[in-house]
Design an enzyme around this catalytic site. Sequence first.
Site, mmCIF file in Angstrom:
data_model
loop_
_atom_site.group_PDB
_atom_site.id
_atom_site.type_symbol
_atom_site.label_atom_id
_atom_site.label_comp_id
_atom_site.label_asym_id
_atom_site.label_seq_id
_atom_site.Cartn_x
_atom_site.Cartn_y
_atom_site.Cartn_z
ATOM 1 N N LYS A 141 0.431 -1.223 -0.053
ATOM 2 C CA LYS A 141 -0.231 0.042 0.385
ATOM 3 C C LYS A 141 0.836 0.725 0.362
ATOM 4 C CE LYS A 141 -0.269 -0.262 5.078
ATOM 5 N NZ LYS A 141 -1.199 -0.630 6.177
ATOM 6 N N TYR A 182 14.456 31.489 1.662
ATOM 7 C CA TYR A 182 13.418 31.820 2.067
ATOM 8 C C TYR A 182 13.604 31.956 3.921
ATOM 9 C CZ TYR A 182 10.530 30.037 -2.090
ATOM 10 O OH TYR A 182 9.816 30.187 -3.206
HETATM 11 C C1 LIG Z 1 -0.730 -1.895 6.975
HETATM 12 C C2 LIG Z 1 -1.463 -2.637 7.068
HETATM 13 C C3 LIG Z 1 -0.070 -3.959 7.012
HETATM 14 C C4 LIG Z 1 1.151 -3.707 7.151
HETATM 15 O O1 LIG Z 1 1.988 -3.254 8.217
HETATM 16 P P1 LIG Z 1 3.157 -3.079 8.611
HETATM 17 O O2 LIG Z 1 3.337 -2.692 10.584
HETATM 18 O O3 LIG Z 1 4.059 -1.910 7.882
HETATM 19 O O4 LIG Z 1 3.732 -4.513 8.504
HETATM 20 C C5 LIG Z 1 -1.102 -5.114 7.665
HETATM 21 N N1 LIG Z 1 -2.481 -4.987 7.639
HETATM 22 C C6 LIG Z 1 -3.474 -4.152 7.802
HETATM 23 C C7 LIG Z 1 -4.688 -4.668 8.484
HETATM 24 C C8 LIG Z 1 -2.937 -2.577 7.556
HETATM 25 O O5 LIG Z 1 -3.060 -2.320 7.123
#
Ligand SMILES: *Cc1c(COP(=O)(O)O)cnc(C)c1O
Length: 371
Positions: free
Chosen positions: A38, A263
């Site tokens: 993701k 800036y």
């Molecule tokens: C983002 C997410 C993961 C992965 O989590 P990590 O801590 O980065 O391994 C797994 N399950 C769900 C439901 C998530 O939202």
Amino acid sequence: MYQKGRAWIEIDREKLCRNITVLNNLLPQGCELMPAVKANAYGHGAVLIAGVLNEIGIKAFCVATIKEGIELRRGGIEGDILVLGYTCLKEVGELQKYDLIQTVVDEKYAENLNDYGEKIRVHIKIDTGMHRNGERCENREAIKKIFELKNLKIEGVYTHLCVADSSRREDVLYTRKQGQAFYDVVSWLERERNVLKKHLLSSYGLMNYPELSGDYARVGIALYGVFSRREDIVDYISLHPVLSIKARVAVVKDLLKGESAGYGLMYTAECNKKIAVLAIGYADGVPRALSCGKGRVLMHGYFAPIIGRICMDQMLVDVTEVPEIEEGDTAIVLGEVDGKEVSVYEWAEQTESITNEVLSRLGGRLERILV
Ligand SMILES: *Cc1c(COP(=O)(O)O)cnc(C)c1O
């Protein structure tokens, strides 16, 4: 060597594969990896990362949104793709078209999905105590109703642990309780039907509670070779950061004693200085909080402090101590060379955040290349 571009991300294929080996070795019996790609694979480039993983035999992925799932399919990624987050009902047809698996976030949502009228692949999310999405584990009537819906092709159930990264006694007990609640629901369901896939571990779950087992481990941050915080590092899990950021030196110039730059004129040279303008800024994901001497980059093996305020697309560094610096040179903005490193832990600490946030905010403007 890559010689084009103003600023880019390099992904180290070998380190990624080594992390996979390390994580595979932690897997409980019967469990396989379902990498979380993701947020553009935590900034690493989703299609790039999933493509490498496909090549080495990974056959399941999870993403947060349907759009991320579609991007993977369009990029030629094969295997199961689970959408962890909410998909709006208007887009349900796309789930089918791209062969994605949707998370059912509660009973009401399940009914709405069912009304679409054609078979949709789903995993049912069970809320065992995080109280984010998922049908509450104690609502067995609701869970049962979801399983009776004709148009849902239910391929799995899962839950998410919310304090698996903590070793505080009460958090350990809480995590065990979540595990117990999840498997109670699973065994109750399995009295009447076969539940295909069960999963509850993410990175910290896998590292700290492998005994909670399951068919998948949804690993995100660990896959990219880092823990969320520096203090979580343990030497018996040898992870390697996969990503580095490089940027081009656009301009080198002298700044005379007493002159100011950037800036807000936040930097003033206390003696004659040499400065370099790097072609990267906060829109690329370099946190603006690293301005004014907080952050540093690596050039020719030397640390060059960031001076003045980081701009949207550029930033200034002090290269007075760096020999032979020229326009067109490359700066390591994040990453290591010859034992010297600007680490993502450093960025996380300087921004009072965790590595997950720093990485996932890396901008879409940076090209990702595999090295
Ligand atoms: C983002 C997410 C993961 C992965 O989590 P990590 O801590 O980065 O391994 C797994 N399950 C769900 C439901 C998530 O939202």
